[in-house]
Design an enzyme around this catalytic site. Structure first.
Site, PDB file in Angstrom:
ATOM      1  N   LYS A  13      55.916  30.837  40.891  1.00 26.81           N
ATOM      2  CA  LYS A  13      56.269  29.947  42.019  1.00 26.81           C
ATOM      3  C   LYS A  13      55.917  28.490  41.694  1.00 26.81           C
ATOM      4  O   LYS A  13      56.742  27.598  41.829  1.00 26.81           O
ATOM      5  CB  LYS A  13      55.525  30.361  43.304  1.00 26.81           C
ATOM      6  CG  LYS A  13      55.770  31.786  43.743  1.00 26.81           C
ATOM      7  CD  LYS A  13      55.036  32.113  45.032  1.00 26.81           C
ATOM      8  CE  LYS A  13      53.520  32.024  44.934  1.00 26.81           C
ATOM      9  NZ  LYS A  13      52.882  33.006  44.049  1.00 26.81           N
ATOM     10  N   ARG A  88      52.189  33.536  53.962  1.00 30.76           N
ATOM     11  CA  ARG A  88      51.771  34.750  53.263  1.00 30.76           C
ATOM     12  C   ARG A  88      51.507  35.892  54.225  1.00 30.76           C
ATOM     13  O   ARG A  88      51.195  36.997  53.796  1.00 30.76           O
ATOM     14  CB  ARG A  88      50.473  34.469  52.513  1.00 30.76           C
ATOM     15  CG  ARG A  88      50.680  34.493  51.033  1.00 30.76           C
ATOM     16  CD  ARG A  88      49.391  34.068  50.411  1.00 30.76           C
ATOM     17  NE  ARG A  88      49.706  32.953  49.572  1.00 30.76           N
ATOM     18  CZ  ARG A  88      49.214  32.756  48.384  1.00 30.76           C
ATOM     19  NH1 ARG A  88      48.342  33.570  47.888  1.00 30.76           N
ATOM     20  NH2 ARG A  88      49.579  31.731  47.664  1.00 30.76           N
ATOM     21  N   ARG A 127      46.779  32.068  31.973  1.00 24.82           N
ATOM     22  CA  ARG A 127      47.115  30.786  32.624  1.00 24.82           C
ATOM     23  C   ARG A 127      45.974  29.766  32.522  1.00 24.82           C
ATOM     24  O   ARG A 127      44.816  30.067  32.714  1.00 24.82           O
ATOM     25  CB  ARG A 127      47.425  31.020  34.092  1.00 24.82           C
ATOM     26  CG  ARG A 127      47.575  29.702  34.852  1.00 24.82           C
ATOM     27  CD  ARG A 127      48.180  29.874  36.203  1.00 24.82           C
ATOM     28  NE  ARG A 127      47.382  30.703  37.078  1.00 24.82           N
ATOM     29  CZ  ARG A 127      47.766  31.042  38.298  1.00 24.82           C
ATOM     30  NH1 ARG A 127      48.941  30.653  38.753  1.00 24.82           N
ATOM     31  NH2 ARG A 127      46.998  31.787  39.057  1.00 24.82           N
ATOM     32  N   ARG A 160      41.373  29.044  36.217  1.00 23.42           N
ATOM     33  CA  ARG A 160      40.955  29.145  37.621  1.00 23.42           C
ATOM     34  C   ARG A 160      39.937  30.264  37.802  1.00 23.42           C
ATOM     35  O   ARG A 160      40.034  31.308  37.161  1.00 23.42           O
ATOM     36  CB  ARG A 160      42.180  29.430  38.500  1.00 23.42           C
ATOM     37  CG  ARG A 160      42.941  28.189  38.855  1.00 23.42           C
ATOM     38  CD  ARG A 160      44.276  28.450  39.492  1.00 23.42           C
ATOM     39  NE  ARG A 160      44.331  29.524  40.479  1.00 23.42           N
ATOM     40  CZ  ARG A 160      45.428  29.843  41.163  1.00 23.42           C
ATOM     41  NH1 ARG A 160      46.557  29.175  40.952  1.00 23.42           N
ATOM     42  NH2 ARG A 160      45.422  30.822  42.029  1.00 23.42           N
ATOM     43  N   ARG A 171      43.977  40.125  44.460  1.00 21.16           N
ATOM     44  CA  ARG A 171      45.049  39.253  44.960  1.00 21.16           C
ATOM     45  C   ARG A 171      46.404  39.962  44.895  1.00 21.16           C
ATOM     46  O   ARG A 171      47.220  39.852  45.798  1.00 21.16           O
ATOM     47  CB  ARG A 171      45.088  37.956  44.145  1.00 21.16           C
ATOM     48  CG  ARG A 171      43.975  36.999  44.528  1.00 21.16           C
ATOM     49  CD  ARG A 171      43.650  36.034  43.412  1.00 21.16           C
ATOM     50  NE  ARG A 171      44.769  35.220  43.024  1.00 21.16           N
ATOM     51  CZ  ARG A 171      45.009  34.823  41.767  1.00 21.16           C
ATOM     52  NH1 ARG A 171      44.211  35.197  40.776  1.00 21.16           N
ATOM     53  NH2 ARG A 171      46.032  34.059  41.511  1.00 21.16           N
TER      54      ARG A 171
HETATM   55  P1  AP5 Z   1      52.452  30.199  38.121  1.00 22.57           P
HETATM   56  O1  AP5 Z   1      53.671  29.369  38.269  1.00 22.57           O
HETATM   57  O2  AP5 Z   1      51.123  29.506  38.114  1.00 22.57           O
HETATM   58  O3  AP5 Z   1      52.437  31.389  39.183  1.00 22.57           O
HETATM   59  P2  AP5 Z   1      52.395  31.362  40.771  1.00 22.57           P
HETATM   60  O4  AP5 Z   1      53.477  32.252  41.275  1.00 22.57           O
HETATM   61  O5  AP5 Z   1      52.393  29.958  41.309  1.00 22.57           O
HETATM   62  O6  AP5 Z   1      51.043  32.111  41.032  1.00 22.57           O
HETATM   63  P3  AP5 Z   1      49.653  31.656  41.662  1.00 22.57           P
HETATM   64  O7  AP5 Z   1      48.600  32.456  40.987  1.00 22.57           O
HETATM   65  O8  AP5 Z   1      49.455  30.162  41.645  1.00 22.57           O
HETATM   66  O9  AP5 Z   1      49.755  32.138  43.058  1.00 22.57           O
HETATM   67  P4  AP5 Z   1      48.561  32.499  43.901  1.00 22.57           P
HETATM   68  O10 AP5 Z   1      49.293  32.984  45.069  1.00 22.57           O
HETATM   69  O11 AP5 Z   1      47.515  33.386  43.422  1.00 22.57           O
HETATM   70  O12 AP5 Z   1      47.723  31.177  43.990  1.00 22.57           O
HETATM   71  P5  AP5 Z   1      47.726  30.036  45.023  1.00 22.57           P
HETATM   72  O13 AP5 Z   1      47.333  28.832  44.277  1.00 22.57           O
HETATM   73  O14 AP5 Z   1      48.966  30.009  45.835  1.00 22.57           O
HETATM   74  O15 AP5 Z   1      52.629  31.077  36.776  1.00 22.57           O
HETATM   75  C1  AP5 Z   1      51.619  31.955  36.353  1.00 22.57           C
HETATM   76  C2  AP5 Z   1      51.492  31.902  34.829  1.00 22.57           C
HETATM   77  O16 AP5 Z   1      52.683  32.471  34.247  1.00 22.57           O
HETATM   78  C3  AP5 Z   1      51.373  30.492  34.241  1.00 22.57           C
HETATM   79  O17 AP5 Z   1      50.499  30.558  33.152  1.00 22.57           O
HETATM   80  C4  AP5 Z   1      52.819  30.134  33.791  1.00 22.57           C
HETATM   81  O18 AP5 Z   1      52.820  29.253  32.677  1.00 22.57           O
HETATM   82  C5  AP5 Z   1      53.356  31.503  33.396  1.00 22.57           C
HETATM   83  N1  AP5 Z   1      54.784  31.692  33.668  1.00 22.57           N
HETATM   84  C6  AP5 Z   1      55.471  31.235  34.772  1.00 22.57           C
HETATM   85  N2  AP5 Z   1      56.756  31.619  34.706  1.00 22.57           N
HETATM   86  C7  AP5 Z   1      56.878  32.369  33.554  1.00 22.57           C
HETATM   87  C8  AP5 Z   1      57.977  33.055  32.934  1.00 22.57           C
HETATM   88  N3  AP5 Z   1      59.209  33.072  33.487  1.00 22.57           N
HETATM   89  N4  AP5 Z   1      57.745  33.705  31.772  1.00 22.57           N
HETATM   90  C9  AP5 Z   1      56.508  33.701  31.209  1.00 22.57           C
HETATM   91  N5  AP5 Z   1      55.426  33.054  31.730  1.00 22.57           N
HETATM   92  C10 AP5 Z   1      55.619  32.398  32.906  1.00 22.57           C
HETATM   93  O19 AP5 Z   1      46.547  30.505  45.995  1.00 22.57           O
HETATM   94  C11 AP5 Z   1      45.206  30.588  45.576  1.00 22.57           C
HETATM   95  C12 AP5 Z   1      44.363  31.156  46.698  1.00 22.57           C
HETATM   96  O20 AP5 Z   1      44.413  30.255  47.842  1.00 22.57           O
HETATM   97  C13 AP5 Z   1      44.822  32.508  47.270  1.00 22.57           C
HETATM   98  O21 AP5 Z   1      44.319  33.598  46.515  1.00 22.57           O
HETATM   99  C14 AP5 Z   1      44.215  32.444  48.674  1.00 22.57           C
HETATM  100  O22 AP5 Z   1      42.837  32.717  48.670  1.00 22.57           O
HETATM  101  C15 AP5 Z   1      44.417  30.991  49.063  1.00 22.57           C
HETATM  102  N6  AP5 Z   1      45.706  30.761  49.745  1.00 22.57           N
HETATM  103  C16 AP5 Z   1      46.774  30.051  49.283  1.00 22.57           C
HETATM  104  N7  AP5 Z   1      47.788  30.088  50.162  1.00 22.57           N
HETATM  105  C17 AP5 Z   1      47.364  30.854  51.214  1.00 22.57           C
HETATM  106  C18 AP5 Z   1      47.977  31.311  52.417  1.00 22.57           C
HETATM  107  N8  AP5 Z   1      49.240  30.951  52.736  1.00 22.57           N
HETATM  108  N9  AP5 Z   1      47.243  32.086  53.253  1.00 22.57           N
HETATM  109  C19 AP5 Z   1      45.984  32.425  52.962  1.00 22.57           C
HETATM  110  N10 AP5 Z   1      45.338  32.074  51.826  1.00 22.57           N
HETATM  111  C20 AP5 Z   1      46.028  31.290  50.952  1.00 22.57           C
END
Ligand code: AP5
Length: 219
Positions: A13, A88, A127, A160, A171
């Site tokens: 994402k 979410r 990552r 992270r 997660r």
């Molecule tokens: P990346 O693009 O970083 O993946 P992502 O889908 O953004 O995953 P996240 O881990 O950031 O999502 P998340 O939901 O855990 O974290 P968030 O920050 O939102 O890609 C991942 C890796 O794969 C990278 O290394 C990239 O280079 C690689 N990659 C990408 N595309 C690829 C491809 N096509 N092929 C190969 N490699 C690829 O949230 C963090 C925390 O915040 C949550 O755990 C929660 O505690 C809190 N939080 C955030 N939002 C909410 C909410 N709405 N409600 C409650 N708590 C929340």
């Protein structure tokens, strides 16, 4: 347009949203980035959120909803937003609908990036993100030119705290047991579009762009 990107942790994402928001000229709003910024700045919100994030849990709805809706009111979001990581939960989706409705806006489409769990685990454990602006890299699929340094702003890369050990599994469990229900929510509103996220970053980018253009053409 107001677009939601739904996908499990590691589905890409953030990687895709960074590029797409530039192409579409709309603001990328990532709830996780907002939380990490608040934690880095040691604000009250950041201190509240940190314990949930480090533990791999969702931050409670009332904290998350207030933070994101507040962000959506800023002038830079007036042209539309690409929401990454929010909503979410169904409660968050309903709050978003209400918040947009109050200003005569709506969610135009919700895109689900589908990626198998084994691939998600591989991506998350490889990552690294940059300290200055949270640009995303991967030691296997998307390495920086100089190890440990961001190509874009030269800042240091780090792993992270929630990309290690048990927090990753927790997660993913939350996504597949709870967040997945959003698919029915947006399917019910006829706004759901599914895109295969298990291709190269460039291919997924093309497929997403086509999906969004097709969707825009239906309006
Ligand atoms: P990346 O693009 O970083 O993946 P992502 O889908 O953004 O995953 P996240 O881990 O950031 O999502 P998340 O939901 O855990 O974290 P968030 O920050 O939102 O890609 C991942 C890796 O794969 C990278 O290394 C990239 O280079 C690689 N990659 C990408 N595309 C690829 C491809 N096509 N092929 C190969 N490699 C690829 O949230 C963090 C925390 O915040 C949550 O755990 C929660 O505690 C809190 N939080 C955030 N939002 C909410 C909410 N709405 N409600 C409650 N708590 C929340």
């Amino acid at each position: 347009m107001n677009i939601i990107l739904i996908g499990a942790q590691g589905s890409g994402k953030g990687t895709q949203a960074e590029k797409l928001s530039t192409t579409l000229n709309i603001r990328h709003v990532a709830s996780g980035d907002l939380f990490r910024k608040a934690i880095g700045d040691q604000t009250e919100l950041g201190l509240k959120a940190k314990k949930y994030i480090d533990d791999g849990k969702l931050v409670p709805d009332e904290i998350t909803i207030a933070m994101v809706l507040d962000r959506l009111q800023s002038p830079e979001c007036a042209n539309g937003v690409l929401l990454d990581g929010f909503p979410r939960t169904i409660a968050q989706a309903q709050a978003l609908d209400r918040g947009l409705n109050e200003v005569n806006k709506l969610v135009d489409c919700a895109i689900y990036l589908e990626v198998p769990r084994a691939e998600l685990l591989k991506r998350l454990s490889g990552r690294y993100i940059c300290k200055a602006h949270q640009h995303v890299y991967n030691i296997e699929s998307n390495p920086p030119q100089v190890p440990g340094i961001c190509d874009i702003d030269g800042s240091e890369l780090y792993q992270r705290s929630d990309d290690r050990g048990e927090a990753i599994q927790k997660r993913l469990d939350i996504f597949f047991s709870e967040t997945i229900h959003l698919l029915d929510y947006y399917e019910g509103q006829q706004k759901l579009v599914k895109v295969n996220g298990n291709h190269s970053i460039e291919q997924v980018q093309k497929d997403l762009t086509i999906a969004i253009i097709e969707r825009a053409g239906q309006h």
